[in-house]
Write an enzyme that holds these catalytic residues in place. Sequence first.
Site, PDB file in Angstrom:
ATOM      1  N   ARG A 116       0.831  -1.233   0.000  1.00 28.15           N
ATOM      2  CA  ARG A 116       0.000   0.000   0.000  1.00 28.15           C
ATOM      3  C   ARG A 116       0.856   1.270   0.000  1.00 28.15           C
ATOM      4  O   ARG A 116       0.430   2.339   0.431  1.00 28.15           O
ATOM      5  CB  ARG A 116      -0.972   0.024   1.174  1.00 28.15           C
ATOM      6  CG  ARG A 116      -1.976  -1.111   1.106  1.00 28.15           C
ATOM      7  CD  ARG A 116      -3.242  -0.806   1.869  1.00 28.15           C
ATOM      8  NE  ARG A 116      -4.155  -1.919   1.728  1.00 28.15           N
ATOM      9  CZ  ARG A 116      -4.118  -3.016   2.502  1.00 28.15           C
ATOM     10  NH1 ARG A 116      -3.242  -3.106   3.484  1.00 28.15           N
ATOM     11  NH2 ARG A 116      -4.957  -3.988   2.293  1.00 28.15           N
ATOM     12  N   LYS A 138       3.267  11.889 -11.373  1.00 29.39           N
ATOM     13  CA  LYS A 138       2.400  11.078 -12.231  1.00 29.39           C
ATOM     14  C   LYS A 138       3.085   9.742 -12.494  1.00 29.39           C
ATOM     15  O   LYS A 138       4.266   9.713 -12.858  1.00 29.39           O
ATOM     16  CB  LYS A 138       2.157  11.774 -13.570  1.00 29.39           C
ATOM     17  CG  LYS A 138       1.098  12.841 -13.525  1.00 29.39           C
ATOM     18  CD  LYS A 138       0.798  13.339 -14.933  1.00 29.39           C
ATOM     19  CE  LYS A 138      -0.240  14.447 -14.928  1.00 29.39           C
ATOM     20  NZ  LYS A 138      -0.467  15.017 -16.273  1.00 29.39           N
ATOM     21  N   GLU A 180      10.579  18.755 -25.270  1.00 17.84           N
ATOM     22  CA  GLU A 180       9.887  19.156 -24.023  1.00 17.84           C
ATOM     23  C   GLU A 180      10.521  20.417 -23.447  1.00 17.84           C
ATOM     24  O   GLU A 180       9.842  21.271 -22.878  1.00 17.84           O
ATOM     25  CB  GLU A 180       9.927  18.029 -22.985  1.00 17.84           C
ATOM     26  CG  GLU A 180       9.127  16.793 -23.354  1.00 17.84           C
ATOM     27  CD  GLU A 180       7.606  16.941 -23.142  1.00 17.84           C
ATOM     28  OE1 GLU A 180       7.138  18.011 -22.723  1.00 17.84           O
ATOM     29  OE2 GLU A 180       6.900  15.959 -23.434  1.00 17.84           O
ATOM     30  N   LYS A 222       8.766  23.222 -13.813  1.00 19.96           N
ATOM     31  CA  LYS A 222       7.870  22.078 -13.551  1.00 19.96           C
ATOM     32  C   LYS A 222       7.496  22.047 -12.072  1.00 19.96           C
ATOM     33  O   LYS A 222       6.344  21.810 -11.704  1.00 19.96           O
ATOM     34  CB  LYS A 222       8.543  20.779 -13.978  1.00 19.96           C
ATOM     35  CG  LYS A 222       7.707  19.543 -13.663  1.00 19.96           C
ATOM     36  CD  LYS A 222       7.017  18.940 -14.843  1.00 19.96           C
ATOM     37  CE  LYS A 222       5.937  17.940 -14.413  1.00 19.96           C
ATOM     38  NZ  LYS A 222       5.893  16.751 -15.187  1.00 19.96           N
ATOM     39  N   GLU A 232      -3.635  18.233 -11.314  1.00 18.64           N
ATOM     40  CA  GLU A 232      -4.090  18.746 -12.615  1.00 18.64           C
ATOM     41  C   GLU A 232      -5.575  19.088 -12.626  1.00 18.64           C
ATOM     42  O   GLU A 232      -6.337  18.607 -13.447  1.00 18.64           O
ATOM     43  CB  GLU A 232      -3.753  17.742 -13.718  1.00 18.64           C
ATOM     44  CG  GLU A 232      -3.740  18.409 -15.089  1.00 18.64           C
ATOM     45  CD  GLU A 232      -3.179  17.521 -16.178  1.00 18.64           C
ATOM     46  OE1 GLU A 232      -2.096  16.963 -15.978  1.00 18.64           O
ATOM     47  OE2 GLU A 232      -3.824  17.395 -17.223  1.00 18.64           O
ATOM     48  N   ARG A 236      -1.960  22.930 -14.159  1.00 20.13           N
ATOM     49  CA  ARG A 236      -0.964  21.929 -14.583  1.00 20.13           C
ATOM     50  C   ARG A 236      -1.169  21.510 -16.035  1.00 20.13           C
ATOM     51  O   ARG A 236      -0.225  21.092 -16.710  1.00 20.13           O
ATOM     52  CB  ARG A 236      -1.016  20.706 -13.657  1.00 20.13           C
ATOM     53  CG  ARG A 236       0.025  19.649 -14.025  1.00 20.13           C
ATOM     54  CD  ARG A 236       0.191  18.584 -12.960  1.00 20.13           C
ATOM     55  NE  ARG A 236       1.161  17.590 -13.393  1.00 20.13           N
ATOM     56  CZ  ARG A 236       1.724  16.689 -12.596  1.00 20.13           C
ATOM     57  NH1 ARG A 236       1.415  16.645 -11.332  1.00 20.13           N
ATOM     58  NH2 ARG A 236       2.592  15.820 -13.068  1.00 20.13           N
ATOM     59  N   ASN A 240       0.664  20.282 -20.899  1.00 13.65           N
ATOM     60  CA  ASN A 240       0.255  19.414 -22.011  1.00 13.65           C
ATOM     61  C   ASN A 240       0.222  20.160 -23.344  1.00 13.65           C
ATOM     62  O   ASN A 240      -0.287  19.635 -24.334  1.00 13.65           O
ATOM     63  CB  ASN A 240      -1.132  18.823 -21.729  1.00 13.65           C
ATOM     64  CG  ASN A 240      -1.121  17.954 -20.495  1.00 13.65           C
ATOM     65  OD1 ASN A 240      -0.135  17.274 -20.214  1.00 13.65           O
ATOM     66  ND2 ASN A 240      -2.198  17.999 -19.732  1.00 13.65           N
ATOM     67  N   HIS A 243       0.510  18.338 -26.620  1.00 10.91           N
ATOM     68  CA  HIS A 243       0.408  16.896 -26.367  1.00 10.91           C
ATOM     69  C   HIS A 243      -0.877  16.269 -26.923  1.00 10.91           C
ATOM     70  O   HIS A 243      -0.925  15.062 -27.099  1.00 10.91           O
ATOM     71  CB  HIS A 243       0.526  16.610 -24.866  1.00 10.91           C
ATOM     72  CG  HIS A 243       1.954  16.689 -24.371  1.00 10.91           C
ATOM     73  ND1 HIS A 243       2.727  17.823 -24.514  1.00 10.91           N
ATOM     74  CD2 HIS A 243       2.752  15.773 -23.771  1.00 10.91           C
ATOM     75  CE1 HIS A 243       3.930  17.599 -24.004  1.00 10.91           C
ATOM     76  NE2 HIS A 243       3.972  16.366 -23.555  1.00 10.91           N
ATOM     77  N   HIS A 247       0.091  13.160 -28.852  1.00 15.34           N
ATOM     78  CA  HIS A 247      -0.273  11.804 -28.404  1.00 15.34           C
ATOM     79  C   HIS A 247      -1.057  11.074 -29.489  1.00 15.34           C
ATOM     80  O   HIS A 247      -0.857   9.872 -29.711  1.00 15.34           O
ATOM     81  CB  HIS A 247      -1.123  11.863 -27.141  1.00 15.34           C
ATOM     82  CG  HIS A 247      -0.317  12.097 -25.893  1.00 15.34           C
ATOM     83  ND1 HIS A 247      -0.849  12.648 -24.750  1.00 15.34           N
ATOM     84  CD2 HIS A 247       0.982  11.843 -25.604  1.00 15.34           C
ATOM     85  CE1 HIS A 247       0.087  12.719 -23.817  1.00 15.34           C
ATOM     86  NE2 HIS A 247       1.209  12.255 -24.312  1.00 15.34           N
ATOM     87  N   HIS A 260       8.669  10.429 -28.751  1.00 14.14           N
ATOM     88  CA  HIS A 260       7.670  11.264 -28.064  1.00 14.14           C
ATOM     89  C   HIS A 260       7.909  12.742 -28.396  1.00 14.14           C
ATOM     90  O   HIS A 260       6.982  13.471 -28.750  1.00 14.14           O
ATOM     91  CB  HIS A 260       7.760  11.020 -26.553  1.00 14.14           C
ATOM     92  CG  HIS A 260       6.826  11.866 -25.751  1.00 14.14           C
ATOM     93  ND1 HIS A 260       5.456  11.699 -25.791  1.00 14.14           N
ATOM     94  CD2 HIS A 260       7.057  12.918 -24.907  1.00 14.14           C
ATOM     95  CE1 HIS A 260       4.884  12.606 -24.999  1.00 14.14           C
ATOM     96  NE2 HIS A 260       5.836  13.354 -24.449  1.00 14.14           N
TER      97      HIS A 260
HETATM   98  N1  GLY Z   1       4.061  15.676 -18.292  1.00 16.08           N
HETATM   99  C1  GLY Z   1       2.977  16.478 -17.913  1.00 16.08           C
HETATM  100  C2  GLY Z   1       2.726  16.518 -16.445  1.00 16.08           C
HETATM  101  O1  GLY Z   1       3.523  16.014 -15.689  1.00 16.08           O
HETATM  102  O2  GLY Z   1       1.721  16.996 -16.024  1.00 16.08           O
END
Ligand code: GLY
Length: 360
Positions: A116, A138, A180, A222, A232, A236, A240, A243, A247, A260
Site C-alpha cells: 500500500r 504522475k 519538451e 515544472k 491537474e 498543470r 500538455n 500533447h 499523443h 515522443h
Molecule cells: N508531463 C505532464 C505533467 O507532468 O503533467
Amino acid sequence: MIEISVSSAAGGYSVTVGRGIAAELAARISADAGASPAVVIADANTGPLLGRRLAEGLGAICFEIPPGESSKTLAWVERAASAAVGAGVDRGSTLVAVGGGVVGDLAGVVAATLLRGIRLVHVPTTLLAQVDSAIGGKAAVDLPEGKNLVGAFKSPVAVYVDPELLIGLPEREFKSGLAEVIKYGVALDEELFTRLRDRRAEVERRDLETLTAVVERCCAIKARVVSADEEERGERAVLNYGHTVGHALEAATGYTRFSHGEAISVGMAAACAIGVNVGLTPAGVEEQQRELLDSYGLPFAAVGAATTEQVLALVARDKKARGGEVPWVLLEALGRATPGHRVPPDVVAQAVDRVLAEVG
Ligand code: GLY
C-alpha cells in the site's frame, strides 16, 4: 548544485540538480532510508550504467526490465513487485528508479501499490525524465487499449538529477527531450525560449554548463506548476501544450515512427496554428516557434504519417476529453500558454490537415 522544493499533498520533496551527483547517490539515499532494504529498478541500459553500482552501494538488488515502452505493463509491475518482496522489502523500504520515463513510471506504480505504498526516489537518466516525468508524481502503465491508463499520483521522497548522465544519451533520445525543453520555453518562459535560441550550439553539443542551467530552469518551472496544481485540476494542464495532437500522432503511427518529442513537436505546431486561427495567438509567435523547432532539427509537420480522420478520432479519445470535447492548451503569447480553450471542430481539423500535409 541546486535544490528545488516541490509541494505535494504527500509532504513535499526536493529536486536536487548537480553535476556528478550520481557518484554520491548511495550515501545520500542511505542517509534517509533507515534500516529497511532498498530496491533499485533500472533497465538493461541504465542497470549497467548506474543502477547496479548504486544497488551495490545500498546493499540492494537491481531489478532490470527490457528498455522501451513495451515494458510499461501490469505484468512488469507484478514481476518487479515480486522481486522486491523476494528481497525482503517492508513499509520503510525505498524503491529507487534509475532510468528514463518508462522506468520511472513503472517504479511509481510499484511504489504506490506495494504494501500500500513505499518510499520512492527518482534518478532520471534521460533529458525528458530529468525535466519532466520524474517531477510531479504522475505514474502509470499502459493497457492494450491505450497508454498510461492505469496509474496513480505517487510523489517521490527525492529526485536526483545529474546532467552529466545526458552526455552519453543517443542523439535521437536527447532531441526527444529537447522538444519538451522547447515546450517549456514556448508555453511558460520566454526567457528560456530566447536562451534556447541564442545558445543552440552549446545546447546541441551538450556543453555541460549550458545544459545544467537549462535543466535547472526546466525543473524549476515544472516544480512551480505541479506545486500549485498537483492533481491537474487546472493550471498543470499547460504542461500538455502540444500533447493532444502529439499523443494522437504517436498512437496513429503505432508508437514507432516518431519519438515522443518528435510527436510533441508536431503537436506544438498544430496547437499554435489553432491558437492563431481562433485569434488568440499572435501570428508572429507561430513563426518564432517554427524557427526554433526547425533549428533543433525537430519536425513541425508529419506529412502523410496518418489521415486527418485517424488523428481526429484519437484526439476525441484524449484522456482530458469530457463529453467528446477536448479542452485545448493554447498560446496567448510567447511564453504564456493557458488551458481549457474550446475550439470549433473545423478549426482543429484544419490545423491537423495542415501538419499532415505540409512539407516540414
Ligand atoms: N508531463 C505532464 C505533467 O507532468 O503533467
